[in-house]
Design a protein around this motif. Structure first.
Motif, PDB file in Angstrom:
ATOM      1  N   ILE A 137       2.730  -3.589  -0.930  1.00  0.00           N
ATOM      2  CA  ILE A 137       1.436  -3.051  -0.486  1.00  0.00           C
ATOM      3  C   ILE A 137       0.822  -3.961   0.587  1.00  0.00           C
TER       4      ILE A 137
ATOM      5  N   GLN B 225      -2.696   3.681   2.164  1.00  0.00           N
ATOM      6  CA  GLN B 225      -1.566   3.936   1.255  1.00  0.00           C
ATOM      7  C   GLN B 225      -2.146   4.672   0.049  1.00  0.00           C
TER       8      GLN B 225
ATOM      9  N   LYS C 121       1.571  -3.916   4.410  1.00  0.00           N
ATOM     10  CA  LYS C 121       0.953  -2.925   5.308  1.00  0.00           C
ATOM     11  C   LYS C 121      -0.562  -2.926   5.078  1.00  0.00           C
TER      12      LYS C 121
END
Ligand code: AMP
Ligand code: MG
Length: 488
Positions: free
Chosen positions: A457, A465, A460
Motif C-alpha cells: 500500500i 486504492q 503507492k
C-alpha cells in the motif's frame, strides 16, 4: 570501495555474528532490482544464499563475495551533548553492490558496541523496513531497506523479544559523526581522505572546485536543509536527530523512534524518551541547522589548511547562514504545492501559516486534511463546509476558507488540474504508528502478511486504492498513542 578509511581509528574488519535459523520477514523487490538481484516469481532472490547472507550467516552468494565486512568509527553529539566515540555498534557494512552500500543492522557485536548486544529486535527492524521504503515512495531521500530476516533468538529489552536483521542500502552511510570523529582525534589526514572520497564519489560538481572543502560543506548543508523541509511537508518526525544519525548525502537514515504526524500538533514529540522535546516536529529545522554547525566545526581544520583560523571561521559561518534560507525556500515551495498554489502571490505564506495554526489549534489529522483539501471546488461550497466541521474555531476557519477560495480564483488551472497536482504531493497513505504496530504484533506471532500488505500500500502513497481505504484513516481513538522509545 565501500568506505574510504581503514585502520585502528576509523574502521575495523568485523564479520557478522550468525543468526540461528533465519527466515524472511520482509523483502523489497524494488530495492533488489536497484541492486540487480534476480528474483523468482514470488519476489524473492532466486539464489537462496541471499537469505543466509542477509542474516549474517555467510558472506557470499553466487555472484557476490564480501571479503572485508567493516564496522566504522564515528562520534557525535547526542541530545545536544558531545558523546565522544560511538561507531557502528550493531551495523556491519558488507560492501558495494551496484554502486550501493549494503549494510546489515542488528548483525551482532562490533568493537563499537559498548554496552550493547549488537542486535536489533523484530519490532524496530520492521519499523525501519516499512519506514524507509515508505519514505522512498514518498519521494524523500532515504536509505532503503532490502530485507528483514527474523529468527527465534531471544533479545532482552524491556521484555524478551526476538532478533532480526534489517539489510539497509544507500549510496553511502557516512554521517556527520564520521567528520566529528576525526576532528575530535585531530586526525587531519583522515579528515582529508573522508572529504576527498565524498567529493570524488558523491559530489561530482565539486571535483574541480577551487574551494573544495567549503563547497563540500555547503553542498551537505543544502541537501540537509532540503531534506528537513521535505520531512516537514509530509509530517515526518525523525525522533533522534543526533549528529551521528545525519547523513552527509542528505538522506533520512537511522530509523528509530520516528513517526508521522496523525493530528497536527506543531510541537509533537514522537520519541517517548525525548522528554525535553529537543526533536519535536517544529524543532527539526533548527536542530538540523545546529547539526550543520557541528559539521562546520569538524571541517574547520580542513579550511585552516589554506586560510587563517579567522578567515576559515568567517567562511563557514557565512555558509551556515545559507541553511535557513535554503530551508525556507524549499519549505515555501513545498507548502505552496500542498495548497495547490502554482503562482507566487504576496500573502501566500501568511495564508499557509494561518492554516497550520488552525490545524494545530483543532488538532486536525494532517494527512487526511491536505488530501481532502485538493477536492475543493471554487464554485461549490459543500466540500469546504465539510472540512470546516473538523475545526473547533468555526469563524476563523470559515474566514480562512473564504480567503483561500479567493486566492484559488487567481490561479489559471482548473479545479481538476489542481486536484491532480495536489494529489501528487499530498499522500493518501503514510506509515501511521497504529498501522505499523498492527503489522508488528502479527509478525510477533509469525504472521508477516500485514508487513507485506503495508509495504504494498505504501509503495503507492499518492494513488487512490479503494480496497485499502481503511489504511488511510487516522488512528481509532483508543489506538492513538502508540508509544515509541529509543529501545530497539
Ligand atoms: P542509535 O540511537 O540507534 O542511533 O544508536 C546510537 C549508538 O548506539 C550507535 O553507535 C549504535 O551503533 C549504538 N547502539 C544502539 N543499539 C545498540 C545495540 N543493541 N548494540 C550495540 N550498539 C548499539
Ligand atoms: Mg544511529
Amino acid at each position: 570501495m565501500a568506505f574510504p578509511l581503514h585502520g585502528e581509528d576509523s574502521a575495523r574488519p568485523t564479520p557478522p555474528t550468525p543468526l540461528p535459523d533465519p527466515y524472511w520477514v520482509g523483502f523489497s523487490p524494488t530495492c533488489a532490482e536497484l541492486l540487480g538481484i534476480p528474483l523468482s516469481t514470488a519476489g524473492l532472490p532466486i539464489d537462496q544464499r541471499w537469505l543466509d547472507l542477509l542474516a549474517g550467516n555467510s558472506l557470499e552468494t553466487e555472484s557476490y563475495r564480501f571479503d572485508s565486512p567493516l564496522a566504522t568509527a564515528y562520534s557525535g553529539h547526542q541530545f545536544g551533548i558531545w558523546a565522544g566515540q560511538l561507531g557502528d555498534g550493531r551495523a556491519i557494512l558488507l560492501g558495494d553492490v551496484a554502486d550501493q552500500e549494503l549494510q546489515l543492522k542488528g548483525s551482532g557485536k562490533t568493537i563499537y558496541s559498548r554496552m550493547g548486544d549488537g542486535r536489533a529486535v523484530l519490532r524496530s527492524s520492521i519499523r525501519e523496513f516499512l519506514g524507509s521504503e515508505a519514505m522512498h515512495y514518498l519521494g524523500i531521500p532515504t536509505s532503503r531497506a532490502l530485507s528483514v530476516v527474523g529468527s527465534k533468538q531471544s533479545v532482552i529489552r524491556e521484555t524478551v523479544e526476538t532478533a532480526a536483521v534489517c539489510a539497509r542500502v544507500a549510496p553511502s552511510f557516512i554521517r556527520i559523526g564520521h567528520f566529528e570523529h576525526h576532528a575530535s582525534t585531530q586526525n587531519i589526514h583522515h579528515l582529508q581522505n573522508l572529504a576527498h572520497y565524498l567529493i570524488g564519489h558523491h559530489f561530482a560538481d565539486i571535483n574541480n572546485s577551487e574551494a573544495p572543502y567549503l563547497d563540500l560543506f555547503k553542498a551537505i548543508a543544502i541537501k540537509n536543509a532540503q531534506l528537513v523541509a521535505q520531512w516537514q511537508s509530509v509530517g515526518f518526525c525523525h525522533g533522534v536527530l543526533n549528529t551521528d544519525n545525519i547523513s552527509v548525502l542528505g538522506l533520512t537514515i537511522d530509523y528509530g523512534p520516528f513517526g508521522f504526524l496523525d493530528e497536527f500538533r506543531i510541537n509533537h514529540i514522537c520519541n517517548h524518551s525525548d522528554h525535553a522535546g529537543r526533536y519535536a516536529y517544529h524543532r527539526q529545522p533548527q536542530i538540523m541547522h545546529w547539526n550543520m554547525a557541528c559539521l562546520a566545526s569538524a571541517m574547520l581544520p580542513l579550511l585552516e589548511l589554506t586560510h587563517s583560523t579567522a578567515d576559515a571561521q568567517a567562511m563557514l559561518t557565512k555558509a551556515l547562514e545559507e541553511f535557513p534560507l535554503t530551508y525556507a525556500h524549499t519549505w515555501q515551495s513545498l507548502f505552496r504545492k500542498k495548497l495547490g498554489l502554482q503562482m507566487q502571490i504576496e500573502g501566500d505564506i501568511v495564508l499557509i501559516e494561518r492554516l497550520l495554526q488552525l490545524l494545530h489549534d483543532s488538532q486536525v489529522d494532517y494527512t487526511s486534511f491536505f488530501r481532502a483539501l485538493g477536492k475543493i471546488k471554487r464554485a461549490d461550497l459543500a466540500t469546504n463546509i465539510k472540512l470546516c466541521q473538523l475545526f473547533s474555531n468555526t469563524s476563523e476557519i470559515e474566514q480562512w476558507f473564504e480567503d483561500y477560495l479567493e486566492r484559488l480564483r487567481k490561479e489559471i488551472s482548473s479545479d481538476e488540474a489542481r486536484l491532480k497536482l495536489m494529489n501528487q504531493v499530498n499522500p493518501k497513505y503514510i506509515l501511521r504508528n497504529y498501522l505499523a504496530q498492527k503489522a508488528i504484533e502479527l509478525a510477533q506471532k509469525d504472521d508477516f502478511s500485514e508487513v507485506q500488505k503495508l509495504q504494498m500500500i505504501l509503495s503507492k502513497p499518492f494513488e487512490e486504492q479503494p480496497e485499502y481505504e481503511a489504511y488511510a484513516s487516522p488512528p481509532p481513538k483508543h489506538l492513538e498513542a502508540v508509544e515509541v522509545s529509543c529501545s530497539s
